[in-house]
Design a protein around this motif. Structure first.
Motif, short mmCIF file in Angstrom:
data_model
loop_
_atom_site.label_atom_id
_atom_site.label_comp_id
_atom_site.label_asym_id
_atom_site.label_seq_id
_atom_site.Cartn_x
_atom_site.Cartn_y
_atom_site.Cartn_z
N THR A 22 6.53 46.23 -83.96
CA THR A 22 7.44 45.36 -83.22
C THR A 22 8.14 44.35 -84.15
O THR A 22 9.36 44.33 -84.21
N ALA A 23 7.37 43.53 -84.85
CA ALA A 23 8.01 42.54 -85.74
C ALA A 23 8.83 43.22 -86.82
O ALA A 23 9.99 42.86 -87.07
N GLY A 24 8.23 44.23 -87.48
CA GLY A 24 8.97 44.96 -88.51
C GLY A 24 10.17 45.67 -87.93
O GLY A 24 11.26 45.68 -88.52
N ALA A 25 9.98 46.28 -86.74
CA ALA A 25 11.09 46.98 -86.10
C ALA A 25 12.22 46.03 -85.75
O ALA A 25 13.40 46.34 -85.94
N ALA A 26 11.86 44.85 -85.23
CA ALA A 26 12.88 43.86 -84.89
C ALA A 26 13.67 43.46 -86.13
O ALA A 26 14.90 43.29 -86.09
N ARG A 27 12.98 43.31 -87.25
CA ARG A 27 13.67 42.93 -88.48
C ARG A 27 14.56 44.04 -89.02
O ARG A 27 15.62 43.79 -89.60
N ILE A 28 14.16 45.29 -88.84
CA ILE A 28 15.04 46.40 -89.22
C ILE A 28 16.32 46.35 -88.39
O ILE A 28 17.43 46.50 -88.92
N GLY A 29 16.15 46.11 -87.07
CA GLY A 29 17.33 45.99 -86.23
C GLY A 29 18.20 44.81 -86.61
O GLY A 29 19.44 44.92 -86.66
N LEU A 30 17.57 43.68 -86.90
CA LEU A 30 18.32 42.47 -87.26
C LEU A 30 19.06 42.66 -88.59
O LEU A 30 20.22 42.24 -88.73
N MET A 31 18.39 43.30 -89.55
CA MET A 31 19.04 43.51 -90.84
C MET A 31 20.19 44.51 -90.71
O MET A 31 21.24 44.36 -91.37
N SER A 32 20.04 45.52 -89.86
CA SER A 32 21.14 46.47 -89.66
C SER A 32 22.34 45.74 -89.07
O SER A 32 23.49 46.02 -89.44
N ARG A 33 22.11 44.79 -88.16
CA ARG A 33 23.21 44.00 -87.61
C ARG A 33 23.85 43.15 -88.71
O ARG A 33 25.08 43.03 -88.78
N ASN A 34 23.02 42.54 -89.57
CA ASN A 34 23.56 41.72 -90.66
C ASN A 34 24.43 42.56 -91.60
O ASN A 34 25.47 42.10 -92.07
N VAL A 35 23.99 43.77 -91.90
CA VAL A 35 24.78 44.64 -92.78
C VAL A 35 26.09 45.02 -92.09
O VAL A 35 27.16 45.02 -92.72
N PHE A 36 26.02 45.29 -90.79
CA PHE A 36 27.23 45.64 -90.02
C PHE A 36 28.18 44.45 -89.96
O PHE A 36 29.40 44.60 -89.99
N GLY A 37 27.61 43.25 -89.85
CA GLY A 37 28.41 42.04 -89.92
C GLY A 37 28.87 41.46 -88.61
O GLY A 37 29.54 40.42 -88.58
N ARG A 38 28.52 42.08 -87.50
CA ARG A 38 28.96 41.60 -86.19
C ARG A 38 28.19 42.35 -85.11
O ARG A 38 27.46 43.28 -85.43
N GLN A 39 28.40 41.93 -83.87
CA GLN A 39 27.72 42.65 -82.79
C GLN A 39 28.42 43.99 -82.55
O GLN A 39 29.62 44.03 -82.37
N PRO A 40 27.66 45.07 -82.52
CA PRO A 40 28.28 46.39 -82.35
C PRO A 40 28.60 46.68 -80.89
O PRO A 40 28.09 46.03 -79.98
N LYS A 41 29.45 47.67 -80.69
CA LYS A 41 29.71 48.18 -79.34
C LYS A 41 28.72 49.30 -79.00
O LYS A 41 28.43 49.53 -77.83
N LYS A 42 28.25 49.98 -80.03
CA LYS A 42 27.35 51.11 -79.82
C LYS A 42 26.27 51.13 -80.90
O LYS A 42 26.55 50.84 -82.06
#
Length: 221
Positions: A22-42
């Motif tokens: 959970t914690a590690g998974a949340a951070r993977i998701g958070l880092m993917s958002r940071n790399v993307f640079g904004r909130q995604p649509k999909k």
């Protein structure tokens, strides 16, 4: 990856039963958002290895979605991540893969909107720690624990020197630099870690250099 204290093994303050799922998974998701640079649509999420077997029971799906939406590990809204994604208009698609991953806790996340698409592969290595092992096909080893910038550029002579000169002008020490390229003279990705946060002005200065396509500053997580 070396642990610095027993708290690295116990894990961070978090919503959920497991530091790795959970914690590690949340951070993977958070880092993917940071790399993307904004909130995604999909967001398309593929679970591999242990994640593929237990992602529903351990709440890994909830944690990754929460991270993609920008929630940290301790955010109480994490448990409502599926509903929150609907309210924010973020389409979520999840799947599992039988492919044998290099690490048992692996997720591949593709985030997209009308401006573009980014694919990140991350692994949860325990204690809430993660490593981003791939960004758009470029090999990486980003932990999210230190200030980091990504520099997408063309593979040309002098690019590395011009970037390091910017750091030297500002008296900023580069702690780690990694360069990956898909082909000679093609696209390349430079990953730079420093001891101290890098400001937006530095990123803009680098982005103005020849053959630089994009600079992304990653917040620590």
């Amino acid at each position: 990856m070396k642990y610095r204290s027993v708290f690295d093994i116990i894990g961070p303050i978090m919503i959920g039963p497991s530091s790795s799922h959970t914690a590690g998974a949340a951070r993977i998701g958070l880092m993917s958002r940071n790399v993307f640079g904004r909130q995604p649509k999909k967001a398309e999420i593929t679970f591999l290895g242990s994640f593929a077997q237990t992602y529903k029971g351990h709440g890994t799906d909830i944690a990754i979605i929460g991270g993609i939406l920008g929630l940290n590990t301790y955010d109480e809204r994490m448990v409502e991540a599926h509903q929150l994604a609907k309210e924010l208009g973020v389409e979520i698609k999840m799947s599992v893969s039988d492919d044998e991953p290099n690490h048992p806790n692996t997720a591949i996340i593709t985030l997209s909107d009308e401006q573009g698409e980014t694919t990140v592969e991350g692994i949860s290595i325990g204690g809430g720690k993660i490593v981003i092992t791939s960004i758009n096909g470029f090999t990486s080893r980003i932990s999210g624990e230190v200030p980091t910038i990504l520099v997408k550029h063309q593979d040309r002579s002098g690019v590395v020197a011009s970037i390091t000169e910017v750091f030297a002008e500002r008296d900023l020490n580069i702690a780690y630099l990694e360069l990956a390229r898909k082909s000679k003279g093609g696209q390349a990705l430079m990953i730079i870690e420093t001891d101290y946060p890098m400001d937006k002005a530095l990123c803009k200065q680098i982005e103005s250099l020849p053959f630089i396509e994009k600079v992304v500053r990653l917040e620590t997580i």
